[in-house]
Design an enzyme around this catalytic site. Structure first.
Site, mmCIF file in Angstrom:
data_model
loop_
_atom_site.group_PDB
_atom_site.id
_atom_site.type_symbol
_atom_site.label_atom_id
_atom_site.label_comp_id
_atom_site.label_asym_id
_atom_site.label_seq_id
_atom_site.Cartn_x
_atom_site.Cartn_y
_atom_site.Cartn_z
ATOM 1 N N CYS A 137 0.815 -1.345 0.250
ATOM 2 C CA CYS A 137 -0.512 -0.368 0.039
ATOM 3 C C CYS A 137 1.154 1.597 0.022
ATOM 4 C CB CYS A 137 -0.794 0.393 1.289
ATOM 5 S SG CYS A 137 -2.304 1.614 1.249
ATOM 6 N N CYS A 140 -0.446 4.286 2.189
ATOM 7 C CA CYS A 140 -0.363 3.418 2.901
ATOM 8 C C CYS A 140 1.350 4.613 3.803
ATOM 9 C CB CYS A 140 -0.145 2.818 3.556
ATOM 10 S SG CYS A 140 -2.531 1.801 3.206
ATOM 11 N N ASP A 141 2.200 3.494 2.988
ATOM 12 C CA ASP A 141 3.380 3.863 3.340
ATOM 13 C C ASP A 141 4.866 4.579 2.854
ATOM 14 O OD1 ASP A 141 3.089 2.017 5.460
ATOM 15 O OD2 ASP A 141 2.774 0.072 4.541
#
Ligand code: NAP
Length: 315
Positions: A137, A140-141
């Site tokens: 992701c 997300c990261d």
């Protein structure tokens, strides 16, 4: 202990399909119960900008879109509960759903469990997954890889989207693809191949994630499938974007699956199953279109089917 009450309709999953089904069954006064699994909001919550959902001329943030759907479903009386269904019994009425020790009874069931990211299975991937450099992701990261080099594995729209998003942070993004043409749509492929921060590593398969001994990714070893030569890309982050596996296991049997593990609906319908009152919707039942809008459409269709079925057989 008192017996659990019988729900009109239980919807399993909170992605586009599940929440659309909730909006429709909610507006039909069925007071739907939605069971929330490990990724509330589904795959779109891990996406950045969604540019192709009708009605948003300038695009919409994936997380925001799911928040909006949830609010809309709540407005019409939807209830949400956390429960991971691990087994079902559809042999009797009401239908029985099991989540650990808990039993949930439902007159009608809509399964909208989506799909989970597929992994490559190469050495080092599992060991360094989550917080140690391997992830699925970018939204997300991605911000953890500011001014670092990263690799994205895959050649579809997801890989293209991840690679483009990562250019906001990373110094260089290697896109590792096993062929020399991208599967991604032309508009996305053009953006990727023209981007100055993205280097496409064509005809290459990932072989191993380096850095297991140090506990953090230090590189991605790839092999050119034509020449057989190997090289290590000096990356600190690896984003795996090679498609998804449908979350259908707990429901089959009794439901039928196709050869790729997706629900196989009854003939003549995209959402009906061979079990009366049990419907499927979204990415768990669609390996052809797999779009947010098609999932929403299937959620709508499943809700209308459930509503009609309950009107005739609900007691
Ligand atoms: P996908 O289209 O199935 O692409 C998967 C990619 O991973 C392919 O390029 C495939 O290579 C590669 N691959 C598969 N297994 C591999 C392995 N073991 N090792 C290395 N590479 C491997 O999946 P997706 O990109 O997640 O897209 C799924 C659907 O969602 C598509 O319909 C897509 O259009 C849609 N989507 C749309 C958007 C958008 O419009 N904004 C964004 C994301 C996804 P090959 O090409 O050689 O098969």
């Amino acid at each position: 202990m008192s017996a659990p009450s019988v729900e009109n309709v239980v919807i399993i999953g909170t992605g586009c399909a599940g929440l659309t089904a909730a909006i429709y069954t909610g507006r039909a006064n069925l007071s739907p119960l939605v069971l929330e699994g490990p990724l509330p909001g589904g795959q779109l919550t891990t996406t950045s900008e969604v540019e192709n959902f009708p009605g948003f001329a300038h695009g919409v943030d994936g997380f925001q879109l799911m928040q909006n759907l949830r609010e809309q479903a709540t407005r019409f009386g939807t209830r949400f509960e956390q429960a991971l269904v691990d087994r079902v019994d559809f042999t009797s009425h009401p239908r029985q759903l099991f989540a650990g020790d808990r039993v949930i009874l439902a007159r009608a069931v809509i399964i909208a469990t989506g799909a989970s990211p597929r992994m490559t299975g190469i050495p080092g991937e599992k060991e360094l997954y989550g917080g140690k450099g391997v992830t699925t992701c970018a939204t997300c990261d991605g911000a953890f890889y500011r001014k670092m080099d990263v690799a994205v594995i895959g050649g579809g729209d997801s890989a293209a989207e991840e690679a483009l998003f990562l250019t906001r942070f990373a110094s260089r993004v290697y896109l590792v693809h096993r062929r020399e043409t991208l599967r991604a749509s032309k508009i996305m492929a053009d953006r990727v191949t023209r981007h100055e921060k993205i280097t496409c590593v064509w005809d290459s398969l990932p072989v191993a994630v380096e850095g297991v001994a140090e506990g953090a990714v230090s590189g991605l070893r790839v092999r050119n499938v034509k020449s057989g030569t190997e090289q290590v890309l000096p990356v600190k982050g690896i984003f795996v974007a090679i498609g998804h596996l449908p979350n259908t296991g707990p429901f089959a049997p009794p439901l039928d699956l196709d050869e790729q593990g997706y629900f196989k609906p009854a003939s003549g319908s995209a959402v009906r199953t061979h079990i009366p009152g049990v419907y499927v919707a979204g990415d768990c039942a669609d390996h052809v279109y797999r779009q947010a809008i098609t999932a929403a459409g299937m959620g709508c269709a499943a809700a209308i089917e459930a509503e009609r079925w309950l009107a005739g057989h609900g007691d």
